[in-house]
Design a protein around this motif. Structure first.
Motif, PDB file in Angstrom:
ATOM      1  N   UNK A 169       9.369  -6.924   5.780  1.00 41.14           N
ATOM      2  CA  UNK A 169       8.321  -5.998   6.223  1.00 41.14           C
ATOM      3  C   UNK A 169       8.028  -4.941   5.163  1.00 41.14           C
ATOM      4  N   UNK A 170       6.741  -4.728   4.912  1.00 44.93           N
ATOM      5  CA  UNK A 170       6.339  -3.738   3.928  1.00 44.93           C
ATOM      6  C   UNK A 170       6.400  -4.214   2.499  1.00 44.93           C
ATOM      7  N   UNK A 171       6.916  -5.426   2.287  1.00 44.49           N
ATOM      8  CA  UNK A 171       7.065  -5.963   0.918  1.00 44.49           C
ATOM      9  C   UNK A 171       6.233  -7.230   0.745  1.00 44.49           C
ATOM     10  N   UNK A 172       6.533  -8.255   1.549  1.00 47.38           N
ATOM     11  CA  UNK A 172       5.834  -9.530   1.441  1.00 47.38           C
ATOM     12  C   UNK A 172       6.793 -10.679   1.663  1.00 47.38           C
ATOM     13  N   UNK A 173       6.400 -11.849   1.239  1.00 45.72           N
ATOM     14  CA  UNK A 173       7.247 -13.042   1.360  1.00 45.72           C
ATOM     15  C   UNK A 173       7.710 -13.442  -0.037  1.00 45.72           C
TER      16      UNK A 173
END
Length: 263
Positions: free
Chosen positions: A237-241
């Motif tokens: 969350x808040x970063x990406x995959x």
């Protein structure tokens, strides 16, 4: 995030040292669409990974005596010789003294106070990478180190880098940005080796992250082509995959579909 508006202390170059540059070029072409272009007959086999005609990275064939295959991260310096002195004063080592690369720039390779190799590039006619942040190009860099405080002090002394603690589920993350810039100019992070068993076993190093549009398909393609999945694709969350991989030669790198790109 990382942009081509390079300032002192920011990453401005990344290159691959590998045993077989032709195989590596084929692998990264399948993953990122890169085309390998020689830097010329006087370059010692060095070349550029081109993405749509823009330099996204570089690479060359290396020997066992030059160390294992790896991705190498370079930071911008206005004065390579002054940076070399600062490295030694801060407890690091000069692995390759500053040297001119024709009129293209001035290059040096160092190790920090934990023994992690990194480079600096003093721009000449080549200012740095032509593209960052876009799919197929460098998005982020991460230092895995045994001592966050010592690393932060070293890179602040040598490159003027500043750190800030960013909360995330389960703890905090130490972000890095060039001195005197805003927090939105953060380009990477510092991670304790003890927090990541995979990296602790591999040892301290700088890890480059490349932006992609579909991390899961890139992971599958990398495995199909003989690469190694060091950490399967996962969402933060808040970063990406993101996922951590190694190419068939063993060079470690990561991929990410950042939330900035998704939006």
């Amino acid at each position: 995030m990382l942009t081509t508006r390079f300032v002192t202390g920011a990453p401005n170059w990344v290159d691959l040292g590998t045993r077989d540059i032709e195989d590596a070029a084929s692998f990264y072409n399948a993953l990122f669409g890169w085309e390998f272009q020689s830097a010329g007959p006087d370059s010692g086999g060095y070349g550029f990974f081109q993405l749509g005609g823009k330099t996204a990275a570089a690479g060359m064939q290396t020997t066992p005596e030059q160390g294992p295959p790896s991705w190498n991260v370079y930071f911008q310096s206005p004065d390579a010789d002054a940076t070399a002195k600062a490295v030694e004063q801060a407890g690091g080592s000069v692995l390759m003294p500053p040297d001119d690369v024709m009129d293209r720039g001035r290059l040096a390779i160092f190790s920090d106070n934990a023994g992690v190799a990194f480079g600096i590039w003093q721009p000449g006619t080549i200012k740095g990478l032509d593209v960052t942040g876009a799919p197929g190009s460098l998005r982020w860099v991460e230092l895995y180190t045994p001592d966050i405080a010592a690393a932060a002090a070293f890179y602040n002394s040598v490159l003027g880098l500043e750190t800030s603690a960013v909360p995330f589920p389960g703890g905090t993350y130490t972000c890095v940005n060039p001195g005197g810039t805003k927090e939105e100019d953060m380009f990477g992070g510092l991670v304790p080796l003890a927090d990541d068993p995979v990296e602790e076993a591999a040892g301290a190093y700088w890890l480059p992250y490349f932006e992609v549009t579909d991390p899961d398909s890139v992971v599958a393609k990398a495995e199909e082509l003989g690469g190694t999945i060091r950490m399967p694709a996962m969402s933060m969350p808040g970063v990406g995959r993101l996922a951590k991989l190694a190419d068939p030669g063993g060079a470690r790198f990561a991929i990410i579909k950042s939330e900035a790109q998704q939006s």
